[in-house]
Design a protein around this motif. Structure first.
Motif, mmCIF file in Angstrom:
data_model
loop_
_atom_site.group_PDB
_atom_site.id
_atom_site.type_symbol
_atom_site.label_atom_id
_atom_site.label_comp_id
_atom_site.label_asym_id
_atom_site.label_seq_id
_atom_site.Cartn_x
_atom_site.Cartn_y
_atom_site.Cartn_z
ATOM 1 N N VAL A 15 38.226 35.915 35.862
ATOM 2 C CA VAL A 15 38.646 36.732 37.009
ATOM 3 C C VAL A 15 38.370 35.982 38.310
ATOM 4 C CG1 VAL A 15 38.174 38.850 38.326
ATOM 5 C CG2 VAL A 15 38.387 38.947 35.835
ATOM 6 N N ILE A 16 37.180 35.409 38.435
ATOM 7 C CA ILE A 16 36.822 34.677 39.647
ATOM 8 C C ILE A 16 37.722 33.454 39.816
ATOM 9 C CG2 ILE A 16 34.981 33.426 40.839
ATOM 10 C CD1 ILE A 16 34.597 36.498 40.590
ATOM 11 N N LEU A 26 31.682 36.128 43.426
ATOM 12 C CA LEU A 26 31.218 37.039 42.374
ATOM 13 C C LEU A 26 30.434 38.198 42.977
ATOM 14 C CD1 LEU A 26 30.779 37.654 39.325
ATOM 15 C CD2 LEU A 26 28.764 36.196 39.433
ATOM 16 N N LYS A 27 29.524 37.879 43.878
ATOM 17 C CA LYS A 27 28.709 38.917 44.511
ATOM 18 C C LYS A 27 29.574 39.869 45.347
ATOM 19 C CE LYS A 27 25.800 37.729 47.783
ATOM 20 N NZ LYS A 27 24.622 37.129 48.466
ATOM 21 N N GLY A 71 32.846 46.929 42.408
ATOM 22 C CA GLY A 71 32.096 47.347 41.225
ATOM 23 C C GLY A 71 32.192 46.317 40.116
ATOM 24 N N ILE A 72 31.263 46.391 39.175
ATOM 25 C CA ILE A 72 31.210 45.394 38.102
ATOM 26 C C ILE A 72 32.422 45.481 37.179
ATOM 27 C CG2 ILE A 72 29.953 46.801 36.397
ATOM 28 C CD1 ILE A 72 28.209 44.212 35.940
ATOM 29 N N GLY A 73 33.070 46.666 37.159
ATOM 30 C CA GLY A 73 34.265 46.824 36.327
ATOM 31 C C GLY A 73 35.410 45.915 36.754
ATOM 32 N N ALA A 74 35.404 45.496 38.041
ATOM 33 C CA ALA A 74 36.466 44.612 38.537
ATOM 34 C C ALA A 74 36.445 43.261 37.824
ATOM 35 C CB ALA A 74 36.313 44.406 40.040
ATOM 36 N N LEU A 75 35.299 42.882 37.285
ATOM 37 C CA LEU A 75 35.195 41.611 36.571
ATOM 38 C C LEU A 75 35.871 41.669 35.202
ATOM 39 C CD1 LEU A 75 31.476 40.704 37.378
ATOM 40 C CD2 LEU A 75 33.546 39.783 38.458
#
Length: 314
Positions: A249-250, A267-268, A275-279
């Motif tokens: 993703v990044i 990433l941060k 939110g972490i779900g975006a990863l």
């Protein structure tokens, strides 16, 4: 996977080793072609969902909008030419380097035959091989991702109602080189390496482990049949994507949105704002795609390699 040829004194015969490397390279190229044609539509959906998640409600919505707006060739198969180049480059180098790394690890650990390497030894061979394939993959992956998300990028730039201007892979490549120089084609290289090396440790480790588990007692894992080879390939692919998806993703965002910040900052920022779900945006189409695509890759690789060895070996 790669065959090792030794003389009566146990030393490696370099012409035979070179021939095995060429066969691995060719078989990997053929596997890369089949992987693209099987998996490209869902790969396009993955990239769009990773880079512009706010525009789509989910996988089906993204697939149908892409099909309706841009059709099959320009939409779902956008970036197919660079994807072919990327996958042929990656898989030919990857499998050739994998065979060489298997030989190197076998020599370092005192294993007589590559076929007797431990599962961990095969996983480490995949880890080191991925460094070399990343160098060939990054430029073509950059072009592929930008072509796949071109509508979304250009729509953000255009005035309301203005028509989106599509360009081809060669024009896009020239545009990047003109603006940034040749180094512009390697944007996202560190994130690519960071994705590929641990990913292929798990990929080849999972593939070889599954092949061994599917082999009957006393049966060589090379002889488990094409269906079990497909199952092992699919297992390796699923493990690969589950492990590396946040890094992918990044990488996609760096390459599509021209981000310049360090990977850990991006990433941060993504975790903080989305939110972490975006990863894990785009994980569903990726897993659905990887089962037939990676299964086809390994069947093509293993059987074309076997045929070439049968035909060319003495």
């Amino acid at each position: 996977m790669a065959m090792e040829h030794k003389d009566d004194h146990g030393t490696l015969k370099s012409p035979k080793n070179l021939k095995s490397g060429i066969i691995d390279f060719t078989a990997g190229s053929l596997g890369g072609v089949t992987l693209v044609y099987v998996g490209q539509p869902l790969d396009t959906v993955k990239v769009k969902m990773q880079t512009f998640p706010q525009l789509y409600k989910g996988m089906i919505d993204c697939f149908m909008k892409t099909l309706k707006q841009d059709g099959i060739v320009r939409g779902l198969y956008a970036g197919t030419i660079p994807a072919l180049v990327a996958n042929v480059a990656e898989n030919s180098v990857l499998f050739a380097a994998y065979g060489l790394c298997q030989n190197a690890i076998a020599n370092l650990t005192g294993v007589q035959k590559v076929e007797d390497l431990s599962l961990l030894g095969n996983a480490w061979a995949g880890f080191f091989a991925a460094f070399f394939s990343s160098l060939s993959l990054c430029p073509t992956e950059l072009i592929k991702c930008q072509l796949q998300a071109m509508r979304e990028v250009e729509t953000q730039k255009a005035a309301p109602g203005e028509r989106v201007n599509f360009i081809g892979p060669w024009q896009l490549t020239k545009q990047i080189v003109r603006a940034e120089g040749p180094q512009g084609l390697f944007r996202g290289l560190l994130s690519t390496i960071g994705r590929e090396m641990p990913g292929y440790f798990c990929f080849f480790g999972g593939y070889e482990t599954t092949r061994q588990l599917l082999a009957k007692p006393g049966q060589n894992k090379e002889d488990i049949g094409w269906i079990n080879t497909m199952i092992a390939g699919a297992a390796g692919g699923v493990i690969f994507w589950l492990v590396i998806f946040p890094a992918d993703v990044i990488k996609s965002r760096i390459q599509v949105q021209n981000l310049r910040k360090p990977v850990y900052i991006i990433l941060k920022d993504v975790v903080r704002t989305e939110g972490i779900g975006a990863l894990y945006n785009g994980l569903k189409p990726t897993l659905i795609r990887t089962v037939p695509a990676t299964a086809t890759l390994f069947v093509t690789y293993e059987y074309s390699k076997g045929l070439m060895h049968k035909y060319f070996d003495d």
